[in-house]
Design a protein around this motif. Sequence first.
Motif: not given
Length: 69
Positions: A35-61
Amino acid sequence: MEIKATMAGSVWKIAVAQGESVGEGQDVVILESMKMEIPIPADSPGTVKELKVAEGDFVNEGDVIAVIE
């Protein structure tokens, strides 16, 4: 550069689009875990080449959620 999940959770919101320029520290994805929102930021500037997830997907650490060039 690969952006990885810092903890297990569900992808609550994708904050960028493929091909979009991002700045260092800009949120790429927001995860929801325990029930917490955890933002995942970019480590450096650039262009998003590929998104590997979709909203609703479950991810592991450590899962790759986006690739930024």
